[in-house]
Scaffold this motif. Structure first.
Motif, PDB file in Angstrom:
ATOM      1  N   THR A 517       0.748  -1.258   0.114  1.00  0.00           N
ATOM      2  CA  THR A 517       0.193  -0.093  -0.016  1.00  0.00           C
ATOM      3  C   THR A 517       0.886   1.356  -0.143  1.00  0.00           C
ATOM      4  O   THR A 517       0.589   1.976  -0.751  1.00  0.00           O
ATOM      5  CB  THR A 517      -0.935   0.234   1.302  1.00  0.00           C
ATOM      6  N   VAL A 518       1.835   1.246   0.944  1.00  0.00           N
ATOM      7  CA  VAL A 518       2.821   2.400   1.191  1.00  0.00           C
ATOM      8  C   VAL A 518       3.596   2.646  -0.074  1.00  0.00           C
ATOM      9  O   VAL A 518       3.419   3.604  -0.735  1.00  0.00           O
ATOM     10  CB  VAL A 518       3.617   2.252   2.541  1.00  0.00           C
ATOM     11  N   GLY A 519       4.002   1.587  -0.647  1.00  0.00           N
ATOM     12  CA  GLY A 519       4.851   1.607  -1.906  1.00  0.00           C
ATOM     13  C   GLY A 519       4.220   2.202  -3.019  1.00  0.00           C
ATOM     14  O   GLY A 519       4.767   2.707  -3.812  1.00  0.00           O
ATOM     15  N   SER A 520       2.560   1.695  -3.165  1.00  0.00           N
ATOM     16  CA  SER A 520       2.121   1.983  -4.491  1.00  0.00           C
ATOM     17  C   SER A 520       1.764   3.506  -4.311  1.00  0.00           C
ATOM     18  O   SER A 520       1.715   4.412  -5.475  1.00  0.00           O
ATOM     19  CB  SER A 520       1.235   1.223  -4.650  1.00  0.00           C
ATOM     20  N   ILE A 521       1.516   3.982  -3.095  1.00  0.00           N
ATOM     21  CA  ILE A 521       1.233   5.354  -3.048  1.00  0.00           C
ATOM     22  C   ILE A 521       2.480   6.377  -3.271  1.00  0.00           C
ATOM     23  O   ILE A 521       2.283   7.289  -4.135  1.00  0.00           O
ATOM     24  CB  ILE A 521       0.827   5.780  -1.542  1.00  0.00           C
ATOM     25  N   LEU A 522       3.451   6.017  -2.783  1.00  0.00           N
ATOM     26  CA  LEU A 522       4.703   6.629  -2.986  1.00  0.00           C
ATOM     27  C   LEU A 522       5.281   6.669  -4.596  1.00  0.00           C
ATOM     28  O   LEU A 522       5.539   7.724  -4.983  1.00  0.00           O
ATOM     29  CB  LEU A 522       5.789   6.243  -2.244  1.00  0.00           C
ATOM     30  N   GLY A 523       4.998   5.555  -5.012  1.00  0.00           N
ATOM     31  CA  GLY A 523       5.164   5.227  -6.607  1.00  0.00           C
ATOM     32  C   GLY A 523       4.428   6.093  -7.447  1.00  0.00           C
ATOM     33  O   GLY A 523       5.047   6.734  -8.544  1.00  0.00           O
ATOM     34  N   ARG A 524       3.214   6.080  -7.091  1.00  0.00           N
ATOM     35  CA  ARG A 524       2.392   7.127  -7.914  1.00  0.00           C
ATOM     36  C   ARG A 524       2.914   8.650  -7.777  1.00  0.00           C
ATOM     37  O   ARG A 524       2.715   9.518  -8.660  1.00  0.00           O
ATOM     38  CB  ARG A 524       0.952   6.937  -7.318  1.00  0.00           C
ATOM     39  N   GLU A 525       3.240   8.661  -6.635  1.00  0.00           N
ATOM     40  CA  GLU A 525       3.774  10.397  -6.484  1.00  0.00           C
ATOM     41  C   GLU A 525       5.245  10.551  -6.909  1.00  0.00           C
ATOM     42  O   GLU A 525       5.804  11.603  -6.565  1.00  0.00           O
ATOM     43  CB  GLU A 525       3.761  10.775  -4.958  1.00  0.00           C
ATOM     44  N   SER A 526       5.835   9.405  -7.555  1.00  0.00           N
ATOM     45  CA  SER A 526       7.370   9.484  -8.017  1.00  0.00           C
ATOM     46  C   SER A 526       8.329   9.973  -6.812  1.00  0.00           C
ATOM     47  O   SER A 526       9.173  10.541  -7.019  1.00  0.00           O
ATOM     48  CB  SER A 526       7.423  10.797  -9.031  1.00  0.00           C
ATOM     49  N   VAL A 527       7.670   9.314  -5.694  1.00  0.00           N
ATOM     50  CA  VAL A 527       8.838   9.465  -4.653  1.00  0.00           C
ATOM     51  C   VAL A 527       9.757   8.431  -4.745  1.00  0.00           C
ATOM     52  O   VAL A 527       9.375   7.346  -4.463  1.00  0.00           O
ATOM     53  CB  VAL A 527       7.962   9.586  -3.232  1.00  0.00           C
ATOM     54  N   ASN A 528      11.315   8.612  -4.733  1.00  0.00           N
ATOM     55  CA  ASN A 528      12.018   7.457  -4.902  1.00  0.00           C
ATOM     56  C   ASN A 528      12.405   6.911  -3.520  1.00  0.00           C
ATOM     57  O   ASN A 528      12.931   7.695  -2.762  1.00  0.00           O
ATOM     58  CB  ASN A 528      13.262   8.268  -5.545  1.00  0.00           C
ATOM     59  N   ILE A 529      12.173   5.574  -3.426  1.00  0.00           N
ATOM     60  CA  ILE A 529      12.707   4.870  -2.043  1.00  0.00           C
ATOM     61  C   ILE A 529      13.996   4.410  -2.081  1.00  0.00           C
ATOM     62  O   ILE A 529      14.202   3.593  -3.052  1.00  0.00           O
ATOM     63  CB  ILE A 529      11.500   3.876  -2.012  1.00  0.00           C
ATOM     64  N   ASN A 530      14.659   4.944  -1.279  1.00  0.00           N
ATOM     65  CA  ASN A 530      16.209   4.458  -1.344  1.00  0.00           C
ATOM     66  C   ASN A 530      16.360   3.153  -0.383  1.00  0.00           C
ATOM     67  O   ASN A 530      17.305   2.310  -0.759  1.00  0.00           O
ATOM     68  CB  ASN A 530      17.219   5.427  -0.582  1.00  0.00           C
ATOM     69  N   PHE A 531      15.636   3.059   0.469  1.00  0.00           N
ATOM     70  CA  PHE A 531      15.586   1.892   1.437  1.00  0.00           C
ATOM     71  C   PHE A 531      14.295   1.732   2.067  1.00  0.00           C
ATOM     72  O   PHE A 531      13.575   2.581   2.451  1.00  0.00           O
ATOM     73  CB  PHE A 531      16.910   1.814   2.261  1.00  0.00           C
ATOM     74  N   ASP A 566       2.299  -9.428  23.470  1.00  0.00           N
ATOM     75  CA  ASP A 566       1.278 -10.511  23.283  1.00  0.00           C
ATOM     76  C   ASP A 566       0.770 -10.149  21.971  1.00  0.00           C
ATOM     77  O   ASP A 566       0.854  -9.230  21.041  1.00  0.00           O
ATOM     78  CB  ASP A 566       0.296 -10.403  24.421  1.00  0.00           C
ATOM     79  N   GLY A 567      -0.454 -11.066  21.506  1.00  0.00           N
ATOM     80  CA  GLY A 567      -0.844 -10.953  20.351  1.00  0.00           C
ATOM     81  C   GLY A 567      -1.406  -9.588  19.911  1.00  0.00           C
ATOM     82  O   GLY A 567      -1.341  -9.028  18.707  1.00  0.00           O
ATOM     83  N   ALA A 568      -2.109  -8.961  21.195  1.00  0.00           N
ATOM     84  CA  ALA A 568      -2.619  -7.551  20.469  1.00  0.00           C
ATOM     85  C   ALA A 568      -1.671  -6.509  20.250  1.00  0.00           C
ATOM     86  O   ALA A 568      -2.168  -5.431  19.817  1.00  0.00           O
ATOM     87  CB  ALA A 568      -3.511  -7.139  22.060  1.00  0.00           C
ATOM     88  N   GLU A 569      -0.455  -6.718  20.495  1.00  0.00           N
ATOM     89  CA  GLU A 569       0.476  -5.649  20.519  1.00  0.00           C
ATOM     90  C   GLU A 569       1.491  -5.680  19.126  1.00  0.00           C
ATOM     91  O   GLU A 569       2.392  -4.950  19.341  1.00  0.00           O
ATOM     92  CB  GLU A 569       1.155  -5.353  21.638  1.00  0.00           C
ATOM     93  N   LYS A 570       0.748  -6.309  18.067  1.00  0.00           N
ATOM     94  CA  LYS A 570       1.779  -6.699  16.892  1.00  0.00           C
ATOM     95  C   LYS A 570       1.843  -5.538  16.162  1.00  0.00           C
ATOM     96  O   LYS A 570       0.986  -5.347  15.141  1.00  0.00           O
ATOM     97  CB  LYS A 570       1.365  -7.790  16.239  1.00  0.00           C
ATOM     98  N   GLU A 571       2.531  -4.578  16.399  1.00  0.00           N
ATOM     99  CA  GLU A 571       2.798  -3.320  15.792  1.00  0.00           C
ATOM    100  C   GLU A 571       4.321  -3.109  15.353  1.00  0.00           C
ATOM    101  O   GLU A 571       5.087  -3.802  15.581  1.00  0.00           O
ATOM    102  CB  GLU A 571       2.468  -2.312  16.506  1.00  0.00           C
ATOM    103  N   ALA A 572       4.153  -2.493  14.029  1.00  0.00           N
ATOM    104  CA  ALA A 572       5.620  -2.408  13.661  1.00  0.00           C
ATOM    105  C   ALA A 572       5.924  -0.895  12.869  1.00  0.00           C
ATOM    106  O   ALA A 572       4.799  -0.111  13.109  1.00  0.00           O
ATOM    107  CB  ALA A 572       5.963  -3.497  12.529  1.00  0.00           C
ATOM    108  N   LEU A 573       7.215  -0.581  12.818  1.00  0.00           N
ATOM    109  CA  LEU A 573       7.514   0.663  12.072  1.00  0.00           C
ATOM    110  C   LEU A 573       7.772   0.297  10.815  1.00  0.00           C
ATOM    111  O   LEU A 573       8.535  -0.926  10.585  1.00  0.00           O
ATOM    112  CB  LEU A 573       8.500   1.440  12.887  1.00  0.00           C
ATOM    113  N   MET A 574       7.214   0.940   9.769  1.00  0.00           N
ATOM    114  CA  MET A 574       8.026   0.689   8.368  1.00  0.00           C
ATOM    115  C   MET A 574       8.801   2.195   8.036  1.00  0.00           C
ATOM    116  O   MET A 574       8.351   3.198   8.208  1.00  0.00           O
ATOM    117  CB  MET A 574       7.027   0.746   7.413  1.00  0.00           C
ATOM    118  N   ILE A 575      10.155   2.040   7.951  1.00  0.00           N
ATOM    119  CA  ILE A 575      10.941   3.202   7.989  1.00  0.00           C
ATOM    120  C   ILE A 575      11.284   3.319   6.440  1.00  0.00           C
ATOM    121  O   ILE A 575      11.925   2.302   5.957  1.00  0.00           O
ATOM    122  CB  ILE A 575      12.217   2.909   8.890  1.00  0.00           C
ATOM    123  N   LEU A 576      10.951   4.168   5.833  1.00  0.00           N
ATOM    124  CA  LEU A 576      11.548   4.382   4.280  1.00  0.00           C
ATOM    125  C   LEU A 576      12.520   5.494   4.080  1.00  0.00           C
ATOM    126  O   LEU A 576      12.179   6.704   4.905  1.00  0.00           O
ATOM    127  CB  LEU A 576      10.287   4.326   3.330  1.00  0.00           C
TER     128      LEU A 576
END
Ligand SMILES: NC(=O)C1=CN([C@@H]2O[C@H](COP(=O)(O)OP(=O)(O)OC[C@H]3O[C@@H](n4cnc5c(N)ncnc54)[C@H](O)[C@@H]3O)[C@@H](O)[C@H]2O)C=CC1
Ligand SMILES: O=C(O)C(=O)COP(=O)(O)O
Length: 604
Positions: A517-531, A566-576
């Motif tokens: 999802t994030v990748g396609s929004i950024l791609g559409r906006e021509s934002v170049n992802i380095n990592f 615990d299962g309820a707290e499965k959160e993550a960061l996506m750092i681009l």
């Protein structure tokens, strides 16, 4: 020092200008001192690689090119105050210490200013030349008194203040403009401080300048400012050539707007001989008193500055701290080199804290002003971590600072931190825990604001918000001299902030599909992802920092994660890491995308 053939060589000092022998005598006991006057810039570059120390006054231009060629140079010593002839940032970058003598010649410079003031008021140079020429011109050479007149001082620093005191002794009123001067010191010396030049200039009968040569003071007195001066006023410059625009000054003298000028310093020294050149015309002007940069030229001042800087050269070459380092490393050059990658790291950590964790519109995430800065491992044995402290302040403040152009470094970081009410508690721990694969680790812990101790009743809201009031943690390390971030609060990661100009940090539920999802929004906006780095929650929800917990190896990550979540707290960061602009609307769209809880943009 041992030479390649086993012989002992003494460190070498180059002295390309006239320095008092009192200081040089201190050096020649243990060092090889080469006095070589009249070298061209090219000759200097050619011989500089063999020297460990360079001693200069104002004539030698210590350029970046010269410093780069100076492969063995540990110190540039300026036997005087002004270091505008030394490329200090280039020296800092190369780990070369620049020292000066901030006190040694200030009395001489102030006395010279007063001497020029009186000379100009009473036409002494003209009277002297005329009398020696056999004339007796009493009526042409009538002067003015200074008593009761107003002296305007621009720059109420060390020299400016001595001049002000002496002028008070001559019965003058003294008014000063200096945005950084202490009102208390001014008041204690009967000096009226004004805010702007617009206020100062129209009331000054005499105006004297005592600021350093800075980008902000270069050309500070030009046509507009000179026009603001009283008709018939007189001006002095014993600071630096170029602070007064020479051609504007010449016009003001020619038009009769100013009655006199007394100039010790010139844009080019010596001024070019071309009689049509502005400086030559200024020197030749009948109402200009000119001296050849004599402000510091007294026997006493030259002894002072020479001894002062030579002692500091000895200190630096013997591994001790110099007392007046001008540039960042008030630490040993070898240590500075080791610290440099960590300086970058800590600055990035500070910048990430301010832009990712502090949020001006949220009281729970307001900018915190109490920090622990924890050095673990080899870094903890550094004798001075001042550059790291300065880098933190720079990183924290630069994204929100309106003090544009202020170069935050170890010279001013402490002062800036104090002004902003920022407290940094630096801690050292020799042994990083076994989980850290790196020799040194740095962690920033931003503490929640402490509750006032007098409050005995804790509101329910306070208890509820306890979690959001918890500390924020950022850890990092260096590998191959490159900075890496290893932890952002509960999330373990590994990315280099040097690899992109902007970070996009998305906090999301750890579920499939988010990257797409994030990748396609950024791609559409021509934002170049380095990592991109997906940072799982690897530390407990309490978000406490334990020494050694800032780097988690992949195994440790998995283990901790299994242990603490615990299962309820499965959160993550996506750092681009991205290059180019990410528009506000794009950030909003990302937040709207399913499962993305928040997004922050960090400009690096
Ligand atoms: N002609 C000569 O032989 C000598 C010349 N100098 C020059 O005098 C300068 C001043 O020396 P010190 O008084 O020892 O330095 P200092 O650093 O003690 O004082 C400089 C003052 O200028 C103020 N200042 C900076 N920017 C300003 C601005 N835009 N407007 C007003 N004030 C401003 C600072 O706040 C500070 O108070 C040196 O930088 C050097 O260039 C110094 C010694 C001898
Ligand atoms: O100390 C200063 O800033 C000066 O301008 C003195 O310069 P000098 O050492 O006399 O070339």
């Amino acid at each position: 020092m041992s030479g390649s053939n086993g012989t002992t060589t003494r460190p070498k000092v180059l002295v390309p200008e006239k320095l008092s022998p009192d200081g040089l005598a201190l050096l020649s006991k243990t060092l090889e001192v080469h006095e070589k006057k009249g070298l061209t810039a090219d000759q200097l570059i050619e011989i500089i690689p063999e020297y460990d120390a360079l001693l200069v006054r104002s004539e030698t231009k210590v350029t970046a090119q010269l410093l780069q060629a100076a492969k063995n140079l540990k110190v540039v010593a300026r036997a005087g105050v002004g270091v505008d002839n030394v490329d200090v940032p280039a020296a800092t970058k190369l780990g070369i210490v620049v020292v000066n003598s901030p006190q040694g010649n200030i009395q001489a410079a102030a006395e010279h200013t007063i001497a020029l003031l009186m000379s100009m008021a009473r036409n002494i140079p003209d009277g002297c030349a005329s009398t020696k020429a056999g004339k007796w011109e009493r009526s042409r050479l009538v002067g003015v008194e200074v008593k009761g007149k107003t002296l305007g001082v621009i720059g109420l620093g060390k020299v400016g203040l001595i001049v002000a005191r002496m002028a008070r002794g001559l019965g003058m009123n003294v008014v000063a403009s200096d945005p950084y001067a202490s009102p208390q010191v001014a008041a204690a010396n009967n000096v009226t401080l004004v805010q702007t030049l617009d206020e100062l200039l129209p009331q000054s009968d005499f105006l004297t300048i005592h600021t350093p040569m800075l980008a902000s003071t270069k050309g500070m007195m030009s046509t507009t400012e000179l026009n603001l001066m009283k008709p018939g006023a007189r001006i002095l410059n014993v600071a630096r050539g170029g602070i007064i625009d020479e051609s504007a000054l010449l016009d003001a003298l020619n038009s009769g707007h100013l009655a006199g000028a007394a100039i010790d310093v010139f844009t080019a020294e010596p001024p070019t001989k071309d009689p049509e050149g502005t400086a030559a015309k200024l020197v030749a002007h009948p109402r200009c008193v000119a001296t050849p940069h004599l402000g510091a030229s007294t026997v006493e001042a030259q002894e002072n500055v020479s001894i002062d800087v030579c002692e500091q050269v000895l200190d630096i070459l013997s591994g001790a701290m110099p007392r007046s380092a001008v540039n960042a490393p008030i630490i040993l050059p070898a240590e500075y080199k080791t610290l440099q990658p960590f300086v970058k790291l800590v600055e990035k950590i500070g910048s990430i804290y301010t832009q990712h964790f502090s949020n001006p519109s949220s009281s729970a995430n307001a900018f915190r002003n109490t920090f622990d800065l924890i050095y673990e491992g080899e870094l903890s044995s550094m004798t001075s971590t001042k550059p790291l402290f300065a880098a933190l302040i720079k990183g924290l403040l630069s994204p929100i600072s309106d003090a544009e152009g202020v170069n935050i470094n170890i010279v001013n970081a402490e002062q800036l931190a104090k002004e902003r009410g920022i407290f940094v508690n630096e801690q050292k721990s020799r042994d990083p825990s076994g989980t850290s694969p790196y020799s040194s680790l740095v962690t920033l812990v931003a503490r929640p604001p402490s509750r006032p101790s007098s409050v005995s009743r804790i509101a329910t809201e306070d208890v509820k918000s306890e979690k959001s009031r918890s500390q924020h943690i950022i850890s990092g390390y260096c590998s191959d001299n490159r900075p890496f971030i290893s932890r952002l609060d509960r999330f373990s990661t590994s990315f280099s902030p040097a690899d992109a100009s902007t970070l996009l940090i998305c906090h999301n539920y750890d579920a499939p599909g988010k990257i797409g999802t994030v990748g396609s929004i950024l791609g559409r906006e021509s934002v170049n992802i380095n990592f991109m780095s997906v940072a799982p929650a690897s530390y407990g929800p309490g978000n406490k920092f334990e020494p050694g917990s800032g780097v988690a190896t992949p195994d440790a990550v998995g283990q901790k994660r299994r242990d603490t979540l615990d299962g309820a707290e499965k959160e993550a960061l996506m750092i681009l890491g991205v290059d180019g602009e990410v528009k506000h609307e794009v950030v909003k769209e990302l937040i709207g995308a399913g499962g993305v809880l928040s997004v922050s943009l960090v400009n690096l």
